[in-house]
Scaffold this active site. Structure first.
Site, PDB file in Angstrom:
ATOM      1  N   CYS A   2       0.827  -1.195   0.000  1.00 40.99           N
ATOM      2  CA  CYS A   2       0.000   0.000   0.000  1.00 40.99           C
ATOM      3  C   CYS A   2       0.866   1.251   0.000  1.00 40.99           C
ATOM      4  CB  CYS A   2      -0.903   0.011   1.230  1.00 40.99           C
ATOM      5  SG  CYS A   2      -1.865  -1.490   1.456  1.00 40.99           S
ATOM      6  N   ARG A  27       3.043   0.760  -6.858  1.00 46.01           N
ATOM      7  CA  ARG A  27       3.071  -0.276  -5.828  1.00 46.01           C
ATOM      8  C   ARG A  27       1.925  -1.267  -5.983  1.00 46.01           C
ATOM      9  NH1 ARG A  27       5.182   1.357  -0.502  1.00 46.01           N
ATOM     10  NH2 ARG A  27       6.890   2.787  -0.858  1.00 46.01           N
ATOM     11  N   TRP A  74      -3.992  -2.101  -1.141  1.00 47.32           N
ATOM     12  CA  TRP A  74      -3.947  -3.429  -1.758  1.00 47.32           C
ATOM     13  C   TRP A  74      -4.556  -4.391  -0.757  1.00 47.32           C
ATOM     14  CZ3 TRP A  74      -0.600  -8.013  -1.364  1.00 47.32           C
ATOM     15  CH2 TRP A  74      -0.682  -8.838  -2.496  1.00 47.32           C
ATOM     16  N   ASN A  98      -0.155   0.593   6.185  1.00 40.56           N
ATOM     17  CA  ASN A  98       0.438  -0.419   5.324  1.00 40.56           C
ATOM     18  C   ASN A  98       0.953  -1.529   6.225  1.00 40.56           C
ATOM     19  OD1 ASN A  98       1.648  -1.879   3.282  1.00 40.56           O
ATOM     20  ND2 ASN A  98       3.488  -0.611   3.232  1.00 40.56           N
ATOM     21  N   GLY A  99       0.580  -2.785   5.949  1.00 43.88           N
ATOM     22  CA  GLY A  99       1.031  -3.898   6.770  1.00 43.88           C
ATOM     23  C   GLY A  99      -0.133  -4.747   7.226  1.00 43.88           C
ATOM     24  N   GLU A 478      12.366 -17.206 -15.184  1.00 48.86           N
ATOM     25  CA  GLU A 478      12.020 -15.787 -15.221  1.00 48.86           C
ATOM     26  C   GLU A 478      11.081 -15.481 -16.384  1.00 48.86           C
ATOM     27  OE1 GLU A 478      12.074 -11.528 -14.706  1.00 48.86           O
ATOM     28  OE2 GLU A 478      12.034 -13.326 -13.443  1.00 48.86           O
ATOM     29  N   LYS A 482       7.397 -13.857 -15.933  1.00 51.57           N
ATOM     30  CA  LYS A 482       7.010 -12.609 -16.598  1.00 51.57           C
ATOM     31  C   LYS A 482       5.725 -12.782 -17.388  1.00 51.57           C
ATOM     32  CE  LYS A 482       9.933  -9.538 -15.418  1.00 51.57           C
ATOM     33  NZ  LYS A 482       9.897 -10.191 -14.089  1.00 51.57           N
ATOM     34  N   GLU A 485       2.621 -13.283 -15.014  1.00 51.31           N
ATOM     35  CA  GLU A 485       2.237 -12.196 -14.118  1.00 51.31           C
ATOM     36  C   GLU A 485       1.625 -11.005 -14.847  1.00 51.31           C
ATOM     37  OE1 GLU A 485       5.450 -10.743 -11.734  1.00 51.31           O
ATOM     38  OE2 GLU A 485       6.798 -10.491 -13.425  1.00 51.31           O
ATOM     39  N   HIS A 501      11.292 -36.377 -17.720  1.00 55.25           N
ATOM     40  CA  HIS A 501      10.947 -36.913 -16.403  1.00 55.25           C
ATOM     41  C   HIS A 501       9.555 -36.488 -15.948  1.00 55.25           C
ATOM     42  CE1 HIS A 501      14.927 -38.595 -15.722  1.00 55.25           C
ATOM     43  NE2 HIS A 501      15.421 -37.482 -16.243  1.00 55.25           N
ATOM     44  N   LYS A 601       4.080  -4.004  -6.265  1.00 54.92           N
ATOM     45  CA  LYS A 601       5.481  -3.867  -6.644  1.00 54.92           C
ATOM     46  C   LYS A 601       6.405  -4.411  -5.572  1.00 54.92           C
ATOM     47  CE  LYS A 601       9.023  -2.492  -9.037  1.00 54.92           C
ATOM     48  NZ  LYS A 601       9.452  -3.353 -10.167  1.00 54.92           N
TER      49      LYS A 601
END
Length: 606
Positions: A2, A27, A74, A98-99, A478, A482, A485, A501, A601
């Site tokens: 947030c 963020r 968020w 925030n938290g 990666e 990408k 997301e 396998h 973020k």
């Protein structure tokens, strides 16, 4: 993560708060709101969705006042709706947070027994209710806020505003970053310097457990024990907090394009004209290190996995790589002569910071690779290595990832040098290859048009596989991350040798398979795995150099040409097609590239 902003100003603060919140959009958030004190009266406005919805609301229902707090939320506790949006108010108290307040249920039950009823699903409302309860018992606003802070368990950055108090704000941090800004007869609070940079260039960062009492005359800061604390005020370079798209459609596109420049800047900070590697003090003597434990989350963890190859192959130094959220609770033994190395773009990643604190006093040395030099992880490390990537706004990390790789590669070379595992000639060759990177990445970026064409094909897929071998395996991971997301396409990555396998069962004519295969020592083995895919009608997108494509492109669905590059440096270069494929696929699908759904973020809560 947030975003928080607060202003004790000389002018109407609503426009200032909204503008500052815009600078915190990167963020990630799902609702936003502000509260002000006007003629002694506390009031607020909140809206779900993008900040434009809050701006529209303020046009039709303005909010006056020269003191205020704002927030981009968020969602953690409670779904995204207006009722759960911040600021939260209870009686004469408004709070932004925030938290996560871990003991909010116990506090809520206590307050309900006292006759106070919550109206939201959030943990934050409990903070406002508790502070309001203490004021009702006769405590002054400041004392009530401090007593409230003493009751809270968990992680938080908080700002309090009070009815009837237009020259008072209380700010506090525990586990989440918070900065104080100093103006001329004005004071500011922000989650980071980026939010505050249009208003001030003088910043004081609160340390763990601090709280601050702000008036327009200044800030009085107290530490976790309630003692006066003398925290340094720093002057920040406003240019370092500049946020704009520089003509690009998205921040992510801009940040991909910036990679030649920022990598050159990172190399300039760490490599002298003569090719010597310059690390900040205190120096690490790798001859006294027997092993490295590397800890990170998300994209940064893939940087660590890539660096594992460099440290082990070049420096002959054993490396363990851990995901921070698992490491911190596994509580592994830390042997003597261990370097604990933490990688985080923001330097505030909650799990990574907790893992660092677990290693404090156990590892011989704690080092970090960060993009924010004033972050908690940087400040709590014995040695902090900035990556010099500049502000990264896009949620999907791009330039920070490649700069992390560059710094980690240089650290591996220093380790090899200290341990006598590298000749001067080989070391000089690696430095030369690194110095070629900005030009090679610029050349790779010229394949943007070809990657757009490939991405249009990928946009119709439901599932995509990525394959890589050796140091290109983490790059496959990666690439898959990408793609999923920002385009929301399901993607998985495997080491090429693992295909038979189990994962080969997923292959059919509907599944694109992206193969990262520079013409290196493992090329033939990767191509062999790729042939198995094509034999089962898998649609292969081969990313290689001209020599590799000439040898192995027959029968592929599509190809992407990369410049020739040394084996060791190839993972850094091959990050570019991973980024561009994801970016253009997301654009083709019409998703929100810079602020993908459900993502923030920087993750500062568990």
């Amino acid at each position: 993560m947030c975003g928080i902003v607060g202003v004790l100003g000389n002018n109407e603060v609503a426009p200032m708060l909204v503008e500052a919140l815009k600078r915190l959009e990167y963020r990630g958030y799902d609702s936003a709101g502000i509260a002000t004190v006007n003629d002694g009266t506390l009031d607020r406005r909140r809206a779900v969705g993008k900040l434009v919805n809050l701006s529209d609301l303020l046009v039709h229902d303005p909010l006056a006042g020269k003191s205020g707090i704002g927030h981009t939320r968020w969602a953690t506790h409670g779904e995204p709706n207006t009722r759960n949006a911040h600021p939260h108010q209870s009686g004469p108290v408004a709070v932004v947070h925030n938290g996560i307040i871990e003991n909010f249920r116990e506090l809520r039950a206590e307050l309900q027994d006292a006759g106070l009823t919550p109206v939201t699903d959030t943990d934050t409302e409990t903070v406002a209710m508790l502070c309001s309860h203490y004021i009702a018992q006769g405590l002054e606003a400041q004392d009530a806020a401090v007593k409230t802070l003493e009751r809270l368990d968990g992680a938080f950055a908080l700002a309090f505003l009070f009815d009837g108090q237009d020259d008072l704000m209380i700010a506090a941090r525990k586990g989440s970053p918070l900065a104080i800004g100093h103006g001329d007869g004005e004071m500011f609070v922000g989650s980071d310097a980026i939010a505050l940079s249009p208003m001030t260039d003088r910043i004081t960062y609160l340390e763990e457990g601090d709280y601050a009492v702000l008036t327009r005359a200044g800030a009085t800061i107290y530490d976790a024990q309630g003692k006066l604390a003398n925290r340094e005020t720093r002057q920040i370079a406003v240019s370092s907090t500049r946020i704009d798209k520089a003509g690009h459609k998205h921040f992510m596109a801009k940040e991909i394009a910036e990679q030649p420049t920022v990598i050159a800047e990172a190399l300039g900070h760490y490599v002298s004209g003569k090719g010597d590697i310059r690390l900040p003090d205190p120096q690490i003597d790798f001859s006294q290190i027997d092993r490295i434990t590397m800890v990170a989350c998300g994209t940064a963890s893939y940087a660590c996995l890539t660096a594992k190859y460099w440290f082990e192959q070049i420096a002959r130094l054993p490396v363990e790589v851990d995901v921070a959220s698992e490491f911190r609770y596994r509580e592994p033994p830390i042997p003597a002569r261990t370097l604990a190395l933490f990688v985080s773009q923001s330097g505030e990643t909650a799990d990574t910071l907790a893992a660092l604190r677990y290693c404090d006093g156990k590892a011989d040395t704690i080092a970090s690779v960060v993009n924010v030099s004033e972050s908690s992880i940087a400040r709590e490390s014995d040695l902090a290595l900035p990556i010099h990537a500049g502000v990264e706004v896009g949620v999907a990390s791009t330039k920070a990832f490649t700069c992390q790789l560059v710094v980690l590669f240089l650290l591996a070379l220093r380790a090899a040098e200290d341990r006598g595992e590298i000749t001067a000639e080989t070391r000089a060759d690696h430095i030369s290859q690194l110095r070629r990177l900005p030009a090679l990445i610029a050349e790779a970026l010229e394949q943007d048009g070809a990657m757009q064409d490939t991405a249009r094909k990928l946009a119709g897929a439901r599932d995509v596989l990525f394959l890589g071998r050796g140091p290109l395996y983490p790059l496959a991971l990666e690439g898959a991350l990408k793609l999923k997301e920002i385009s929301y396409i399901h993607a998985e990555a495997y080491a090429s040798g693992e295909l038979k396998h189990g994962p080969i069962a997923l292959i059919d004519e509907e599944v694109p398979v992206v193969v990262m295969a520079p013409r290196d020592a493992l090329f033939d083995k990767t191509v062999s795995n790729m042939q198995e895919v094509m034999a089962r009608k898998g649609k292969v997108i081969l990313i290689s150099d001209a020599e590799g494509l000439a040898e192995a492109s027959e029968g592929t669905w599509d190809t992407i040409t990369m410049p020739d590059v040394s084996d060791a440096v190839a993972p850094i270069l091959y990050a570019v097609p991973a980024q561009l494929l994801a970016y253009h696929t997301a654009v083709a699908k019409g998703t929100d590239v810079d602020q993908p759904r459900n993502l923030a973020k920087s993750v500062t809560v568990e």
